[in-house]
Structure formats: C-alpha cells, structure tokens
Design an enzyme around this catalytic site. Structure first.
Site, PDB file in Angstrom:
ATOM      1  N   GLY A  72      75.140  47.496   8.912  1.00  0.00           N
ATOM      2  CA  GLY A  72      76.169  48.080   9.758  1.00  0.00           C
ATOM      3  C   GLY A  72      75.993  49.504  10.232  1.00  0.00           C
ATOM      4  O   GLY A  72      76.952  50.098  10.728  1.00  0.00           O
ATOM      5  N   GLY A  73      74.794  50.069  10.154  1.00  0.00           N
ATOM      6  CA  GLY A  73      74.609  51.438  10.619  1.00  0.00           C
ATOM      7  C   GLY A  73      74.973  51.608  12.082  1.00  0.00           C
ATOM      8  O   GLY A  73      75.719  52.521  12.460  1.00  0.00           O
ATOM      9  N   LYS A  74      74.457  50.713  12.926  1.00  0.00           N
ATOM     10  CA  LYS A  74      74.760  50.796  14.358  1.00  0.00           C
ATOM     11  C   LYS A  74      76.200  50.364  14.630  1.00  0.00           C
ATOM     12  O   LYS A  74      76.842  50.876  15.548  1.00  0.00           O
ATOM     13  CB  LYS A  74      73.760  49.954  15.144  1.00  0.00           C
ATOM     14  N   CYS A 100      62.947  47.369  16.088  1.00  0.00           N
ATOM     15  CA  CYS A 100      62.254  48.509  15.482  1.00  0.00           C
ATOM     16  C   CYS A 100      60.790  48.125  15.275  1.00  0.00           C
ATOM     17  O   CYS A 100      60.199  48.373  14.231  1.00  0.00           O
ATOM     18  CB  CYS A 100      62.915  48.957  14.179  1.00  0.00           C
TER      19      CYS A 100
END
Length: 428
Positions: free
Chosen positions: A231-233, A351
């Site tokens: 959930g970083g983004k 990435c």
C-alpha cells in the site's frame, strides 16, 4: 560479540541467503528472529555482509577460489561489513594474508563479468538499452539505495517533517523530482520516531512517489490501485485525493494487504478500501467495470529496477521467468482497463528495467485497445510542475514508434531512484 562469533554468524547467514530459495530480506529476518540476542550493530553488520555477497557474488566467488576454508566463510570474509582490524581478529594468519592479497587486486583489471556482477542473460538487453551507460548502470545497481521518505501532506508540509527529523538528529535533503520526498543517508530507526508514528512520513522510493503523482487522482474521484501490495502508492494516492472519494486497494495477496492496515491507521485516510481478490478477473472487479476515474496498475514484475535493495533478484530471476511475467502483465492490464469510465486515466508501471516488461507491454496494450489514447508523460509531469521532465522521460536508446517523452523512464545511475517505467492512457 567476539569477532570470531560474528564471522561465524555471518558465514551461516551467507550460506542461507545463497540458497536463493526465499527472498533475501525474508531469510535475514528469520535469522534475526532465531538469534534475538543480536544487537542493532551486529544485525547491521550481518545483513550488510549478506547483501554485499549477493551484490558482488561473481567477483567474490572468483576471488574466493584462492582461499581456504568453507566457500561461505571465504565469501563472508570478502563481503564483511566492518573494519578490517575487527575482521582480522577473527582470521587465521593464512586467511589474513589471503585477504590482503585480495584487497590488493585492481578491480578495474578484472574480467567484465566480475566488474558488473550481473547474470549473463541480463547483460545483453541492458547494453542494448543504455549503450555506453552500461558500466555506470551496473555500478549503480551494486550500490546501496538511500532511504527515501514521502511526507504525508495531509498531516504536515515537507519543511515541517524535515525539521522534525532534524530534531531527532536525522539529516535529510529534499528529493529532486517528487514534491513530497525527503532523502536520508544511512538507516536510522524511524519506527521509533514521533514523526513516523504519527503518520507524517512513510518510507517510499522517490520513483514510486512519482507513479502516484502521475496518476493525478483528484478529490471525490473513484480510483483503483490494482496491484496495491503493502500500500505505499495507495497511501500516496489517498493523500492526493485529500482523503475524499473512494480508493480501492486490490491485491491477490491478503497477507500483503494486511501490512497496509497499520500504515493506513497512521495515515489519517478514511477513503481507502482494501480488497483481496482471487485473480484479475474476480467478480468484484467486474461489478466496478466502467466506474473508475483513474486506475494504477503497478504490475507484478521482475523487480530488476530494485537491485540496490534486493540484489538477490538478479540470481533468482531468469529469462523464462520474465516471459511468464509478461503474459501476466498483459492479462492484468487488460482486466484493469475495463474499470475505466470514458475520459478515465490508466497508468501502467513496473519497477523493472527491461524493455520486454515495459515498452513492449505498453505497445502490445495499445495495439489491442483502440479506445485508449496514449498520453505523453513529459507533458503530464510538466503540468504537475515536476522539474527535468525531459530527462525523466528520455529512453536510454530511442525506440521505434515511440514519441519523445511518451513514457516515464527512471534509472538508478541517472536519477538516483530505483528503476521505474510508466505509460499512461486516457479512455476515449
């Protein structure tokens, strides 16, 4: 801990990570759980030693041939993270002489495979993309990544967060591209700091922050982070929405989504809805078809843009594995595209540094979906007031049929971020 005992522990940890049967970070974490008496400095030494061996495995294995003792011990000695005097206190006389001889070797005179320390199958596609920049890229991929933070602008401004870090004796600089980022040297214990526990900052690479910025989600919109992971983004997107609207965080791993819960609690967001799905064709996705304003697909990929953080990936991935990922990326992108309403924005990102997972997937999607118009990323970033947009969107080598600035292309050796790619479309 006595030098000999620490070297023995390093030898055992190197042995475990070189099995390559699990991600290195998971192996290191398990080792530390089994050895709870280890202090912070000892843990740092052990982890950095293991990662150094993974980063330069071909070179160290080449040098290790002339030594004695177990292979893992020789590799641990070569990659040991600490002072030479401390290390030599753990070595026999012959081992000290061998280490001195290894230290005296001119690394620049070694064969290319012992300088770039990449698997053979990866060299040709990277050379094809970056040309004369290959050596700089290879060197950058062997470096340790800095620690990037994203300031949660729902809680406070970047300057305030920077000042709070400085009060804890942690120096930071503003990231050059992301308006939310701070970059820190070293690895301080952030989780103990008030600025972290109150949700003012989150750990997130600057390149990852730019993906959320590029989605440009607005207040009150319906938005999906299709492969949300931990959930970083998702959190960055929620902040751009100012906690309004509805933000779905989909992932096929409920375990990964569970890691979002404490981060979400710190963030102050109330518009995020985590949803564990069975696959990209899950019925819950079908019910939302045509309703989304924006969708981010940060697709499962080889992760080869993150080798500074995850050096084991270059030994755990393969050409065949990448081809399997490409098929999955195309399927996920097709499914996610169905969520968009007319006028909605779709962002595909990885990435990875491989064209097969990036430009080729984007071109394939465009050929299948005439109802999606590609947007020029350099224009989008310029509108968002991101500096140096032309450099951020310049391919390493020109690609046929690709408009100038069409894709986001971040490289560790050029931008100081992880390797990232993004393509953007608008549904007609």
């Amino acid at each position: 801990m006595h030098p000999k005992a620490l070297l023995d522990a390093a030898t055992e940890l190197v042995r475990r990570v070189l099995l390559l049967d699990h991600p290195a970070d998971a192996v290191v974490s398990r080792f530390f759980r089994e050895h709870r008496a280890l202090g912070p400095r000892e843990r740092a030494t052990l982890a950095e030693t293991a990662y150094a061996v993974l980063r330069r495995k071909p070179m160290y294995e080449h040098l290790a041939r002339s030594g004695s003792g177990s292979r893992e011990r020789r590799l641990a000695i070569l990659g040991f993270h600490g002072s030479r005097d401390f290390l030599k206190a753990a070595l026999t006389g012959p081992e000290q002489a061998w280490l001195d001889a290894c230290d005296g070797i001119d690394r620049a005179a070694l064969a290319p495979e012992y300088r770039h320390n990449l698997p053979g199958w990866l060299v040709a596609p990277l050379r094809a993309q970056v040309g004369e920049g290959f050596d700089a890229l290879a060197d950058a991929l062997q470096d340790t990544a800095p620690l990037d933070l994203r300031v949660n602008t729902l809680k406070e401004k970047r300057a305030q967060a920077q000042a709070a870090l400085e009060q804890s004796a942690i120096q930071s600089i503003e990231t050059p591209y992301s308006p939310w980022g701070l970059r820190i040297a070293g690895k301080p214990a952030l989780h103990k700091l008030d600025v972290f526990t109150r949700g003012a900052v989150e750990v997130q690479d600057e390149g990852s922050q730019l993906l959320a910025l590029l989605l440009d989600a607005r207040r009150g919109e319906m938005v999906t982070d299709f492969c949300a992971g931990a959930g970083g983004k998702t959190l960055a997107i929620g902040a751009t929405m100012r906690g309004t609207g509805r933000l779905y965080a989909f992932d096929v791993s409920a375990h990964r989504l569970d890691k979002l819960a404490p981060r979400l609690a710190r963030s102050g967001l109330s518009n995020v809805h985590p949803v564990a799905i069975a696959h990209e064709r899950d019925e819950r996705i079908k019910r939302l078809a045509g309703k989304m304003d924006r969708v981010l697909v940060d697709a499962p990929c080889s992760g080869l843009g993150t080798l500074r953080r995850n050096p084991d990936l270059k030994w755990r991935q393969s050409e065949a594995g990448v081809q399997e990922l490409v098929a999955k990326q195309n399927a996920i992108l097709d499914s996610a595209a169905r969520l968009l309403k007319p006028g909605g924005r779709l962002v595909y990102a990885t990435c990875s540094v491989l064209r097969a997972e990036n430009e080729d997937v984007a071109a394939s999607f465009g050929a299948r979906h005439a109802d999606f118009t590609p947007l020029v990323v350099t224009d989008l970033l310029a509108d968002l007031k991101v500096p140096s947009t032309a450099d951020l969107c310049a391919p390493a080598q020109a690609a046929d049929g690709v408009a100038a600035g069409q894709y986001l292309r971040l490289w560790p050796h050029r931008h100081g971020t992880d390797g990232f790619f993004a393509a953007v479309w608008q549904r007609v």
